[in-house]
Design a protein around this motif. Structure first.
Motif, mmCIF file in Angstrom:
data_model
loop_
_atom_site.group_PDB
_atom_site.id
_atom_site.type_symbol
_atom_site.label_atom_id
_atom_site.label_comp_id
_atom_site.label_asym_id
_atom_site.label_seq_id
_atom_site.Cartn_x
_atom_site.Cartn_y
_atom_site.Cartn_z
ATOM 1 N N PHE A 82 -6.913 -0.970 -12.104
ATOM 2 C CA PHE A 82 -7.158 -1.631 -10.829
ATOM 3 C C PHE A 82 -7.959 -0.683 -9.936
ATOM 4 C CE2 PHE A 82 -3.104 -3.382 -12.384
ATOM 5 C CZ PHE A 82 -3.411 -4.728 -12.385
ATOM 6 N N ASP A 83 -8.338 -1.200 -8.776
ATOM 7 C CA ASP A 83 -9.019 -0.365 -7.783
ATOM 8 C C ASP A 83 -7.942 0.297 -6.923
ATOM 9 O OD1 ASP A 83 -10.788 0.829 -6.076
ATOM 10 O OD2 ASP A 83 -11.267 -0.999 -4.956
ATOM 11 N N TRP A 84 -7.412 1.411 -7.441
ATOM 12 C CA TRP A 84 -6.279 2.067 -6.784
ATOM 13 C C TRP A 84 -6.725 2.802 -5.523
ATOM 14 C CZ3 TRP A 84 -1.621 0.793 -8.533
ATOM 15 C CH2 TRP A 84 -1.469 0.403 -9.856
ATOM 16 N N HIS A 85 -5.893 2.708 -4.479
ATOM 17 C CA HIS A 85 -6.126 3.423 -3.223
ATOM 18 C C HIS A 85 -4.830 4.149 -2.864
ATOM 19 C CE1 HIS A 85 -9.955 1.322 -2.200
ATOM 20 N NE2 HIS A 85 -9.404 0.345 -2.911
ATOM 21 N N GLU A 86 -4.864 5.494 -2.933
ATOM 22 C CA GLU A 86 -3.681 6.273 -2.568
ATOM 23 C C GLU A 86 -3.598 6.355 -1.047
ATOM 24 O OE1 GLU A 86 -2.489 9.741 -4.781
ATOM 25 O OE2 GLU A 86 -4.125 9.417 -6.207
ATOM 26 N N VAL A 87 -2.576 5.711 -0.488
ATOM 27 C CA VAL A 87 -2.417 5.628 0.960
ATOM 28 C C VAL A 87 -0.960 5.908 1.316
ATOM 29 C CG1 VAL A 87 -4.300 3.967 1.230
ATOM 30 C CG2 VAL A 87 -1.984 3.140 0.823
ATOM 31 N N SER A 88 -0.694 5.966 2.613
ATOM 32 C CA SER A 88 0.674 6.155 3.086
ATOM 33 C C SER A 88 1.444 4.845 2.988
ATOM 34 C CB SER A 88 0.673 6.654 4.526
ATOM 35 O OG SER A 88 0.143 5.658 5.383
ATOM 36 N N ALA A 89 2.772 4.950 3.120
ATOM 37 C CA ALA A 89 3.611 3.759 3.035
ATOM 38 C C ALA A 89 3.275 2.762 4.141
ATOM 39 C CB ALA A 89 5.086 4.163 3.106
ATOM 40 N N ALA A 90 3.015 3.278 5.354
ATOM 41 C CA ALA A 90 2.693 2.387 6.474
ATOM 42 C C ALA A 90 1.371 1.667 6.238
ATOM 43 C CB ALA A 90 2.642 3.191 7.774
ATOM 44 N N VAL A 105 2.094 -0.422 -5.030
ATOM 45 C CA VAL A 105 3.059 0.209 -5.925
ATOM 46 C C VAL A 105 3.494 1.511 -5.272
ATOM 47 C CG1 VAL A 105 3.461 1.207 -8.206
ATOM 48 C CG2 VAL A 105 2.029 -0.825 -7.970
ATOM 49 N N THR A 106 4.817 1.693 -5.129
ATOM 50 C CA THR A 106 5.353 2.863 -4.431
ATOM 51 C C THR A 106 6.318 3.618 -5.327
ATOM 52 O OG1 THR A 106 5.175 1.739 -2.292
ATOM 53 C CG2 THR A 106 6.630 3.657 -2.407
ATOM 54 N N PHE A 107 6.141 4.962 -5.367
ATOM 55 C CA PHE A 107 7.094 5.853 -6.024
ATOM 56 C C PHE A 107 7.889 6.543 -4.921
ATOM 57 C CE2 PHE A 107 3.465 5.553 -8.915
ATOM 58 C CZ PHE A 107 4.098 5.116 -10.061
#
Length: 669
Positions: A82-90, A105-107
């Motif tokens: 997918f077109d993943w974007h690492e961002v904050s939870a907010a 998706v959250t770890f």
């Protein structure tokens, strides 16, 4: 009027004006537009998944073995599914809500710790949090769920592999420990055998010890009695030693006085011996000088003129005196020797007397010490007597214990063979357990762990394969497009020529003409759609002739069905054609297997023609079962013949019977 003339007349009517031509072309293009555009849009959507924006949140704080959340996230980003974007939870929450991201998706922060908890006494399941928003796209949410399941499978595989290698390493270590235990058990068995022999000796020794302790008890009792008597005698000895000490002190004082007198006597005797030595020396000198003196007197007398003979005679008179002088000298020397001996004896007496005095003093001191020691001996002998009594009591107890030891040693000797047998069984059991655990190397264990974590390899052995998502939907949409195309054509094509019905009395030819016109136009539609599928979209078709033939047959069958509906029911029949299309849309099994349908709809699947068209097209397009395709073709031919026959019966009714409804204009078209 012949059938070709009726067909030509209908075509002239349909192309009589520019708008009629445009309408005809548009209706002919309906299947191509519907089927082609839809299949083009869905040709291979899975190849475009990498363009779906997805938020990736890694809050994992890590654990002892590292940060598993970062590791999995890196794997996902590298895979670019997918077109993943690492961002904050907010940002992820806001992005999913406003449609920036289709899902997230959250770890969570304890992801790694939860994964590692499986090896602790508080195991917990690690969570992967999926956040979706069906308002963005329901299918995107479904895809997200499948993606998370794939992630879960990867994590499970990784954790399973780590757990398996830990287990296999532990098992290998256990095998080594079992080998050591087996060796120890072997030594234990040998020791038990020696213990069996030693236990017999122990039993004999314990019996001897019991006898010896019994003798010790008897001897200790005798010793106690003897020491009591010794204590009494030691008391008497202490009294005598005290008296001895007093007498030795008196003796010491007298010996000291005697030593002093003896010393004085020795001194006098020494002086007398010295004078006697002097006298003896003088007498000896005189005796020694007598011959010379006589010689000097003789010489002087001769020198004085005396006759030598006279002188010699005169001197001869002195010979008796010489003899007496020698005798006197001898006696004097004897007397001097005796005096010297007396002096030596007096000195020895003085020395001995002094030694007696010294010995008396030592005797006095020793007697005093003897008195003290004897008193101490008396006290200690009393204590020894008391200890001997205790010894006698302890010896009696020891005798009883030795008897019990002897009994226990005998019992031990009886039971040690069982220990020997058990040790042998333990040795054999440990060796068998060790042999049941296979010996392995680290490389073998790593390979085993990998296989345990992922034991199944999916090997696709498909009988046929569509190749892509669009190709998988093509048979269904080709069949649906064929029905829509025929249905649309009947909006402008007249099912039956009223003029022909009036002029001719051959219902078969009228029905045939009314069926062939839409069938020919439908053939143009299906041929055009086939070209779009095979050339424009590039779908692989295993049996091109078979697929085109089935498409043409399906179009002809649909034309016969819609014709029959129109002949019998007119505009209502046209509307029922739309209803019938909807029913076939859901019962054909084009997307989901027909087995998933509710019971009544599943029953319709086995009756309505579109399901057979879809199945036949799949067999031809993917290279499936030709017998199944021919069976489907047979069903379609039955529908075609049945619908055509029904239409012909309707036309026959129209040629012989006219009703008021036949003369009224259609309310729909």
């Amino acid at each position: 009027m012949k059938v070709p003339q009726m067909i030509t007349a209908e075509l002239r009517r349909l192309t009589s004006s520019r708008m009629s031509v445009i309408a005809l072309i548009a209706l002919v293009c309906v299947p191509v537009i519907y089927g082609g555009l839809y299949l083009w849009a869905n040709q291979d959507p899975y190849a475009k998944l990498s363009e779906i924006p997805v938020a990736l949140v890694v809050d994992d704080t890590g654990a002892a073995d590292g940060n598993k959340g970062d590791d999995v996230a890196d794997t996902l980003v590298d895979a670019a599914t997918f077109d993943w974007h690492e961002v904050s939870a907010a940002d992820a929450e806001a992005g999913v809500a406003d449609g920036t991201y289709d899902f997230s998706v959250t770890f969570p922060e304890d992801f790694s710790a939860d994964l590692e908890s499986s090896s602790t006494d508080d195991p917990r399941k690690a969570e992967v949090i999926l956040s979706t928003n069906d308002a963005n796209s329901y299918l995107a949410s479904t895809i997200g769920e499948q993606a998370v399941k794939t992630i879960q499978t990867q994590i499970v595989r990784s954790v399973g592999e780590n757990a398996a290698i830990t287990f296999l390493d532990s098992l290998s270590e256990i095998r080594g420990k079992l080998a050591e235990a087996a060796d120890g058990a072997s030594q234990l068995a040998d020791g038990a055998a020696q213990a069996v022999d030693g236990s017999a000796e122990l039993a004999d020794g314990a019996a001897q010890l019991a006898d010896g302790n019994a003798a010790l008890a008897t001897g200790s009792s005798t010793l106690s009695s003897g020491l009591s008597q010794l204590a009494t005698g030691a008391g008497s000895a202490a009294d005598g030693a005290a008296q001895l000490s007093t007498g030795a002190s008196t003796l010491s004082d007298g010996a000291a006085q005697t030593a002093a007198g003896a010393a004085q006597v020795a001194a006098g005797n020494a002086a007398l011996a010295a004078q006697a030595d002097q006298i003896g020396a003088a007498v000896g000198d005189a005796a020694a000088a007598l011959p010379q003196t006589k010689a000097d007197i003789r010489q002087r007398l001769i020198d004085a003129g005396a006759a030598p003979a006279t002188v010699d005679e005169a001197l001869a008179l002195l010979d008796p005196l010489d003899s007496r002088i020698q005798d006197a000298n001898t006696k004097v020397q004897d007397t001097v020797g005796q005096i010297d001996q007396l002096s030596d004896g007096a000195a020895q007496v003085a020395a001995g007397t002094q030694q007696v005095a010294d010995g008396s003093a030592q005797l006095s001191t020793g007697a005093s010490s003897l008195a003290d020691g004897t008193a101490t001996l008396a006290a200690k002998t009393g204590e020894a007597a008391s200890g001997a009594a205790q010894l006698a009591t302890g010896a009696a107890t020891a005798s009883d214990g030795a008897a019990k030891l002897s009994s226990g040693a005998t019992e031990l000797a009886d039971k040690l063979p069982a220990l020997e047998s058990g040790a042998a069984e333990l040795r054999d059991g440990l060796a068998a357990g060790r042999d049941q655990i296979p010996e392995s190397t680290q490389a073998t264990r790593d390979a085993q762990a990998t296989n345990i974590a992922d034991p199944v390899t999916l090997e696709t052995g498909a009988v046929t394969s569509a190749g892509s998502y669009g190709a998988g939907l093509a048979p269904f949409f080709a069949a649906l497009a064929g029905w829509i195309g025929i249905y649309a054509l009947f909006l402008i094509v007249k099912p039956v020529s009223r003029r022909a019905v009036t002029a001719l009395h051959s219902p078969i030819r009228v029905t045939l003409a009314g069926w062939l016109t839409p069938t020919l136009l439908g053939a143009v539609q299906m041929s055009s759609l086939y070209l779009v599928l095979s050339w424009a979209l590039g779908f692989h078709i295993t049996n091109p002739a078979g697929m085109l033939g089935i498409m043409l047959l399906a179009s002809a069958t649909f034309a016969a069905i819609v014709l029959a509906l129109n002949v019998w029911l007119g505009s209502v029949g046209q509307f029922l054609g739309l209803v019938l299309m909807v029913l076939q849309l859901v019962t054909a099994g084009g997307t989901f297997p027909w087995q998933t349908l509710p019971g009544p709809l599943a029953s319709l699947h086995h009756v309505l023609p579109m399901g057979f068209v879809v199945d036949a097209l799949r067999q031809a397009m993917y290279g499936g079962n030709a017998a199944a395709a021919w069976s489907d073709v047979g069903v379609l031919l039955l529908w075609l013949i049945g619908a055509f026959t029904l239409a012909a019966i309707g036309v026959t009714r129209m040629t012989h019977h006219r009703t008021l409804r036949d003369l009224r204009p259609s309310l729909i078209g």
